[in-house]
Design a protein around this motif. Structure first.
Motif, PDB file in Angstrom:
ATOM      1  N   LYS A  30       0.856  -1.179   0.000  1.00  5.98           N
ATOM      2  CA  LYS A  30       0.000   0.000   0.000  1.00  5.98           C
ATOM      3  C   LYS A  30       0.896   1.233   0.000  1.00  5.98           C
ATOM      4  O   LYS A  30       1.784   1.362   0.847  1.00  5.98           O
ATOM      5  N   ARG A  78       2.358  -2.275   4.476  1.00  9.42           N
ATOM      6  CA  ARG A  78       1.170  -3.122   4.407  1.00  9.42           C
ATOM      7  C   ARG A  78       1.090  -3.730   3.014  1.00  9.42           C
ATOM      8  O   ARG A  78       1.431  -3.076   2.018  1.00  9.42           O
ATOM      9  N   SER A  79       0.621  -4.955   2.923  1.00  9.00           N
ATOM     10  CA  SER A  79       0.382  -5.543   1.601  1.00  9.00           C
ATOM     11  C   SER A  79      -0.703  -4.752   0.879  1.00  9.00           C
ATOM     12  O   SER A  79      -1.632  -4.240   1.497  1.00  9.00           O
ATOM     13  N   GLU A 121      -2.981  -5.801  -1.221  1.00 10.46           N
ATOM     14  CA  GLU A 121      -4.268  -6.496  -1.199  1.00 10.46           C
ATOM     15  C   GLU A 121      -4.381  -7.300   0.099  1.00 10.46           C
ATOM     16  O   GLU A 121      -3.418  -7.448   0.847  1.00 10.46           O
ATOM     17  N   ARG A 122      -5.570  -7.815   0.347  1.00 11.82           N
ATOM     18  CA  ARG A 122      -5.737  -8.682   1.514  1.00 11.82           C
ATOM     19  C   ARG A 122      -4.797  -9.877   1.385  1.00 11.82           C
ATOM     20  O   ARG A 122      -4.702 -10.510   0.327  1.00 11.82           O
ATOM     21  N   TYR A 128       5.162 -13.357   5.708  1.00  8.13           N
ATOM     22  CA  TYR A 128       4.435 -12.193   6.207  1.00  8.13           C
ATOM     23  C   TYR A 128       4.997 -11.778   7.560  1.00  8.13           C
ATOM     24  O   TYR A 128       5.141 -12.624   8.454  1.00  8.13           O
ATOM     25  N   ASN A 170      -1.199  -8.551  12.772  1.00 10.16           N
ATOM     26  CA  ASN A 170      -1.938  -8.094  11.594  1.00 10.16           C
ATOM     27  C   ASN A 170      -2.098  -9.294  10.664  1.00 10.16           C
ATOM     28  O   ASN A 170      -1.151  -9.696   9.994  1.00 10.16           O
ATOM     29  N   VAL A 184      -4.494  -9.299   8.304  1.00 11.54           N
ATOM     30  CA  VAL A 184      -5.290  -8.787   7.188  1.00 11.54           C
ATOM     31  C   VAL A 184      -4.402  -8.362   6.021  1.00 11.54           C
ATOM     32  O   VAL A 184      -4.562  -8.837   4.892  1.00 11.54           O
ATOM     33  N   ASP A 185      -3.455  -7.468   6.286  1.00 10.97           N
ATOM     34  CA  ASP A 185      -2.611  -6.952   5.193  1.00 10.97           C
ATOM     35  C   ASP A 185      -1.164  -6.749   5.618  1.00 10.97           C
ATOM     36  O   ASP A 185      -0.568  -5.706   5.340  1.00 10.97           O
TER      37      ASP A 185
END
Length: 581
Positions: free
Chosen positions: A260, A353-354, A356-357, A491, A510, A512-513
């Protein structure tokens, strides 16, 4: 078997596999095989007023940049015309089922001897952005390294506006000595190796060093442009801050994964890490320094406190219409963080943050806890204390994970020993947790400063969902450790300071992302938690990417078993795989 307790496990593996496979299926008809030849050879390189004879690829320092697309295959024949054993590691490439091409010496292959050759063959799938390659033998990577650029696969675009220009910046270190001699001397004396004499950008120290101004790297930009900068920390032993005067970065990728976008004025990269950023040509036409200097988290440890520079130079009409005043003006110098500015590092690292999910494993089959840190060995009775035990108080420096200082074999590679069933090369009893629980970041008893030595692997079943807590220790000194895992992305689901507490710190996860990385900067005096799925069979090294630390033994390796069928098994070894002699 615990895997059977989770009915959605096989579905997770299937979906995870599709994510890797689907992009390459879409572009299979457009995939290309890129054939290259790397000749390892000595070359004369003049830096800091002195000429050094260093090992290079094809006489280039740094080595050639390789550019491919997602889904393409690389075939690189390495011919060793140098005087040292050598291997090449493709840092961050997943190497799905092609572990023989990963490259770490005595882990996935025996070295390429002088006069020998080996062809690395592998396909890059599901990765886009910036990776790099480097020697993985002794300290040869000080000069044997280069960028690996992975463009979007055919028929697709960046997940952001296409940049007007792309530039690659390799941050490195330079010694006024042979780096192999530097590490050999440190191994002989038991002391820390001599620090570098300069940092470099694309092999050049820049204006702030002697005899360097003429060759300072110039990066062009035009007013109104948006340019993609691919920044790689290829330094040997130093995390680095990087910034550009009067310009902000929009971070869009790291370790060949999109993130992101977020804005920052400074980057911090541990050795091994890459960061892709967009910069805008939105400043008055002129020249602006790009600068890198050390982030030094280990207290009272000597380090190279110099600053390397390149120049961001506007190529606007005001500078290119015959008016030379633009190029004659002194570049504007940026402000860099203090060398020990950990809060800036934390603010930066926790911004990722990634895009996408993320497909983070929610259930865990293997919950591991690894301490990472330094140590001191008592001087052996048969050593000359004055000459061979020059560490603190007559000791020798060492390093370990879970109190095991990793020792590489010398007669076989670990992967060869695993596949061929050769006994006596390694054991599979690397501890899942420290042998003794202690106050990891507190005042550690001296009885824990001297680790055991061993070639211990940790065995994982194919498809296992793995969580690893990476815990720094204060033995000798706490320090930010860039921990790199070969053959995998993972991750980073949380990080923090002090001792990891599973009861309270798990609330910070985390799922989620979280960012997908191949190298995690474990905070100084702190911890990081990573997760991955063991879907790539083979033997995969995990180590600190400060080369001084891997030299001392801050490493371990995972042995990931084959799954079911050919597609879940490592490929057979290539016919030209080097043999140990």
């Amino acid at each position: 078997m615990e895997l059977l307790k989770h009915p959605h496990h096989s579905l997770f593996i299937f979906v995870f596999g599709l994510v890797l496979l689907f992009p390459s299926v879409l572009s299979w008809k457009d995939a290309v095989t890129h054939v290259h030849q790397f000749v390892i050879q000595e070359a004369s390189v003049k830096r800091l007023c002195k000429t050094q004879h260093v090992m290079t690829v094809n006489g280039m320092y740094p080595g050639p940049t390789l550019e491919i697309k997602n889904g393409d295959t690389l075939s690189v024949k390495v011919i060793n015309k140098g005087k040292y054993n050598v291997t090449i590691h493709w840092h961050g490439v997943r190497q799905m089922r092609t572990g023989w091409a990963d490259g770490p010496e005595f882990v996935t292959q025996c070295p390429i001897r002088p006069g020998g050759s080996y062809t690395y063959r592998f396909t890059v799938r599901g990765q886009e952005g910036t990776l790099w390659w480097h020697a993985h033998s002794s300290w040869l990577r000080a000069t044997v390294y280069g960028a690996l650029l992975i463009q979007p696969r055919e028929g697709t675009n960046f997940p952001f506006a296409k940049p007007d220009r792309q530039s690659t910046l390799l941050l490195g270190e330079w010694w006024n000595a042979n780096p192999v001699d530097v590490v050999r001397e440190a191994t002989r004396t038991g002391a820390a190796p001599n620090i570098s004499d300069a940092y470099t950008i694309n092999g050049q120290p820049g204006d702030l060093y002697n005899c360097s101004t003429q060759d300072t790297v110039v990066v062009p930009i035009s007013s109104g442009e948006t340019n993609l900068l691919r920044v790689v920390n290829s330094a040997m032993n130093q995390p680095l801050f990087f910034t550009i005067a009067n310009h902000k970065f929009t971070v869009v990728g790291a370790d060949a994964s999109y993130v992101k976008p977020f804005t920052t004025s400074v980057l911090m990269l541990g050795p091994g890490q890459t960061t892709d950023v967009l910069i805008s040509g939105d400043q008055p036409a002129g020249r602006y320094y790009m600068a890198a200097r050390a982030y030094q988290s280990a207290q009272n440890a000597p380090f190279d406190n110099t600053t390397t520079t390149a120049i961001l130079e506007y190529k606007s009409a005001a500078c290119s219409s015959g008016n030379s005043s633009c190029s004659l003006t002194n570049p504007i110098m940026p402000r860099l963080p203090a060398f020990n500015d950990t809060p800036t590092v934390t603010a930066f690292s926790t911004s990722f943050r990634s895009r996408e999910r993320a497909l983070v494993p929610a259930q865990i089959d293997e919950s591991l806890f690894f301490t990472v840190g330094l140590g001191l060995n008592n001087c052996p009775p048969n050593f000359n204390k004055t000459q061979q035990c020059q560490g603190p108080n007559g000791t020798r420096f060492t390093a370990s994970m879970n109190n095991v200082s990793f020792s590489l074999p010398s007669n076989f590679s670990l992967l060869q020993a695993h596949i061929q069933g050769i006994r006596g090369v390694f054991t599979s009893d690397f501890p899942a947790a420290p042998p003794r629980v202690f106050d990891y970041t507190g005042n550690v008893s001296r009885s824990l400063w001297q680790p055991a030595t061993g070639t211990k692997l940790y065995r994982l079943k194919y498809g296992s969902r793995v969580q690893v807590v990476l815990q720094d220790t204060s033995i000798v000194t706490p320090e930010n450790h860039p921990i790199h895992l070969h053959g995998y992305d993972f991750y980073i689901i949380a990080e923090g300071f002090g001792n990891y507490n599973p009861k309270t710190d798990s609330s910070k996860f985390n799922l989620v992302d979280p960012p997908l990385r191949n190298t995690a900067a474990v905070p100084v005096g702190g911890w990081a938690v990573i997760r991955f799925v063991a879907d790539n069979p083979g033997v995969w090294l995990m180590h600190c990417h400060l080369d001084v630390h891997i030299t001392w033994g801050l490493a371990m390796a995972f042995l990931v078993e084959d799954g079911v069928g050919k597609l879940e098994a490592i490929e057979p070894p290539p016919e030209d795989l080097p043999i140990c002699s």
